[in-house]
Design a protein around this motif. Structure first.
Motif, PDB file in Angstrom:
ATOM      1  N   TRP A 105       0.822  -1.208   0.000  1.00  0.00           N
ATOM      2  CA  TRP A 105       0.000   0.000   0.000  1.00  0.00           C
ATOM      3  C   TRP A 105       0.852   1.252   0.000  1.00  0.00           C
ATOM      4  O   TRP A 105       0.599   2.201   0.717  1.00  0.00           O
ATOM      5  N   SER A 106       1.899   1.196  -0.788  1.00  0.00           N
ATOM      6  CA  SER A 106       2.746   2.373  -0.960  1.00  0.00           C
ATOM      7  C   SER A 106       2.742   2.764  -2.437  1.00  0.00           C
ATOM      8  O   SER A 106       2.520   1.921  -3.310  1.00  0.00           O
ATOM      9  N   ALA A 107       3.008   4.024  -2.690  1.00  0.00           N
ATOM     10  CA  ALA A 107       3.042   4.519  -4.067  1.00  0.00           C
ATOM     11  C   ALA A 107       4.333   4.066  -4.740  1.00  0.00           C
ATOM     12  O   ALA A 107       5.423   4.312  -4.234  1.00  0.00           O
ATOM     13  N   LEU A 108       4.205   3.366  -5.863  1.00  0.00           N
ATOM     14  CA  LEU A 108       5.373   2.965  -6.651  1.00  0.00           C
ATOM     15  C   LEU A 108       5.874   4.118  -7.500  1.00  0.00           C
ATOM     16  O   LEU A 108       7.066   4.273  -7.718  1.00  0.00           O
ATOM     17  N   SER A 109       4.927   4.906  -8.008  1.00  0.00           N
ATOM     18  CA  SER A 109       5.286   5.985  -8.919  1.00  0.00           C
ATOM     19  C   SER A 109       4.191   7.035  -8.908  1.00  0.00           C
ATOM     20  O   SER A 109       3.030   6.737  -8.627  1.00  0.00           O
ATOM     21  N   ARG A 110       4.585   8.250  -9.242  1.00  0.00           N
ATOM     22  CA  ARG A 110       3.617   9.347  -9.367  1.00  0.00           C
ATOM     23  C   ARG A 110       4.009  10.163 -10.584  1.00  0.00           C
ATOM     24  O   ARG A 110       5.081  10.757 -10.624  1.00  0.00           O
ATOM     25  N   TRP A 111       3.151  10.163 -11.598  1.00  0.00           N
ATOM     26  CA  TRP A 111       3.392  10.880 -12.845  1.00  0.00           C
ATOM     27  C   TRP A 111       2.625  12.192 -12.778  1.00  0.00           C
ATOM     28  O   TRP A 111       1.429  12.255 -13.037  1.00  0.00           O
ATOM     29  N   VAL A 112       3.326  13.259 -12.435  1.00  0.00           N
ATOM     30  CA  VAL A 112       2.723  14.577 -12.254  1.00  0.00           C
ATOM     31  C   VAL A 112       2.657  15.301 -13.594  1.00  0.00           C
ATOM     32  O   VAL A 112       3.589  15.245 -14.387  1.00  0.00           O
ATOM     33  N   GLY A 113       1.544  15.970 -13.842  1.00  0.00           N
ATOM     34  CA  GLY A 113       1.405  16.773 -15.060  1.00  0.00           C
ATOM     35  C   GLY A 113       1.222  15.959 -16.327  1.00  0.00           C
ATOM     36  O   GLY A 113       1.528  16.435 -17.417  1.00  0.00           O
ATOM     37  N   CYS A 114       0.709  14.761 -16.208  1.00  0.00           N
ATOM     38  CA  CYS A 114       0.526  13.915 -17.395  1.00  0.00           C
ATOM     39  C   CYS A 114      -0.699  14.335 -18.206  1.00  0.00           C
ATOM     40  O   CYS A 114      -0.878  13.899 -19.339  1.00  0.00           O
ATOM     41  N   SER A 115      -1.532  15.190 -17.633  1.00  0.00           N
ATOM     42  CA  SER A 115      -2.718  15.680 -18.321  1.00  0.00           C
ATOM     43  C   SER A 115      -2.828  17.192 -18.091  1.00  0.00           C
ATOM     44  O   SER A 115      -2.444  17.693 -17.036  1.00  0.00           O
ATOM     45  N   LYS A 116      -3.354  17.887 -19.081  1.00  0.00           N
ATOM     46  CA  LYS A 116      -3.535  19.335 -18.930  1.00  0.00           C
ATOM     47  C   LYS A 116      -4.666  19.659 -17.966  1.00  0.00           C
ATOM     48  O   LYS A 116      -4.683  20.712 -17.349  1.00  0.00           O
ATOM     49  N   TYR A 117      -5.632  18.756 -17.889  1.00  0.00           N
ATOM     50  CA  TYR A 117      -6.812  18.983 -17.075  1.00  0.00           C
ATOM     51  C   TYR A 117      -7.030  17.812 -16.132  1.00  0.00           C
ATOM     52  O   TYR A 117      -6.283  16.840 -16.150  1.00  0.00           O
ATOM     53  N   GLU A 118      -8.077  17.881 -15.331  1.00  0.00           N
ATOM     54  CA  GLU A 118      -8.397  16.818 -14.389  1.00  0.00           C
ATOM     55  C   GLU A 118      -8.488  15.469 -15.097  1.00  0.00           C
ATOM     56  O   GLU A 118      -8.998  15.375 -16.209  1.00  0.00           O
ATOM     57  N   ILE A 119      -8.017  14.429 -14.439  1.00  0.00           N
ATOM     58  CA  ILE A 119      -8.015  13.087 -15.016  1.00  0.00           C
ATOM     59  C   ILE A 119      -9.350  12.412 -14.720  1.00  0.00           C
ATOM     60  O   ILE A 119      -9.771  12.324 -13.571  1.00  0.00           O
ATOM     61  N   THR A 120     -10.002  11.934 -15.790  1.00  0.00           N
ATOM     62  CA  THR A 120     -11.307  11.292 -15.634  1.00  0.00           C
ATOM     63  C   THR A 120     -11.317   9.843 -16.106  1.00  0.00           C
ATOM     64  O   THR A 120     -12.324   9.159 -15.938  1.00  0.00           O
ATOM     65  N   GLY A 121     -10.227   9.361 -16.698  1.00  0.00           N
ATOM     66  CA  GLY A 121     -10.174   7.979 -17.160  1.00  0.00           C
ATOM     67  C   GLY A 121      -8.752   7.456 -17.185  1.00  0.00           C
ATOM     68  O   GLY A 121      -7.825   8.187 -17.534  1.00  0.00           O
TER      69      GLY A 121
END
Length: 189
Positions: free
Chosen positions: A123-139
């Motif tokens: 239950w730990s974060a393996l990775s975090r991809w910041v800024g992968c979308s210009k807007y809120e992620i919905t899918g």
């Protein structure tokens, strides 16, 4: 209303129906109501994991994004209403999408425009991809061909595919208007 379908090998059809304003998830096996789950926040996305590393039967596990957190439910359990794990998401943000990989990884995304990949064994974060979308992620959807790639849909008209570990974009494609959602074939990209 958000719906997630999961076929079981005995040709039964398991369905989770999220009722956002009621803060509840109803689980059905064909037309038989199995159980109701009560969430703390408003549920926005539900997913039956394809596989779960702890050895649980996958058809009884449900991943839910509710408000700023990811919650994992096992509707065979009765302690805590069936909730077996809660993971806090972005501070002040809301999670809108959850997806799982065949190896058991769980990805979430939302208002912070970042995809976070969790390993359910720790239950730990393996990775975090910041800024992968210009807007809120919905899918979100992991690639069926190579699980190191993930498809990210923003609230606009663009879907991006990239390597989540390296936080690098491989390609993207755009539509001619805003999309309500997307779905990818199970065994192919």
């Amino acid at each position: 209303m958000v719906t997630s379908l999961y076929p079981v090998w005995t040709l039964w059809l398991r369905v989770a129906v999220a009722r956002e304003l009621c803060k509840s998830i109803d689980i059905y096996d064909q037309d038989i109501h199995i159980r109701s789950l009560r969430t703390l926040w408003y549920p926005s996305s539900v997913r039956f994991p394809q596989c779960f590393p702890q050895g649980s039967e996958c058809s009884s596990i449900l991943a839910i994004t509710e408000g700023p957190q990811l919650s994992i439910w096992d509707f065979r359990m009765h302690n805590n209403g069936g909730c077996v794990q809660r993971v806090s998401g972005p501070t002040g943000g809301i999670l809108y999408s959850v997806c799982t990989s065949p190896s058991g990884l769980i990805a979430v995304g939302g208002t912070d425009r970042a995809v976070t990949i969790y390993d359910p064994r720790r239950w730990s974060a393996l990775s975090r991809w910041v800024g992968c979308s210009k807007y809120e992620i919905t899918g979100l959807s992991f690639s069926s061909v190579d699980q190191s790639f993930i498809y990210v849909q923003g609230v606009d008209y663009e879907i991006t595919c990239g390597r989540w570990r390296e936080s690098e974009r491989a390609f993207s494609f755009r539509g001619d208007s805003n999309w309500l959602g997307f779905s990818k074939c199970a065994n192919t990209d």
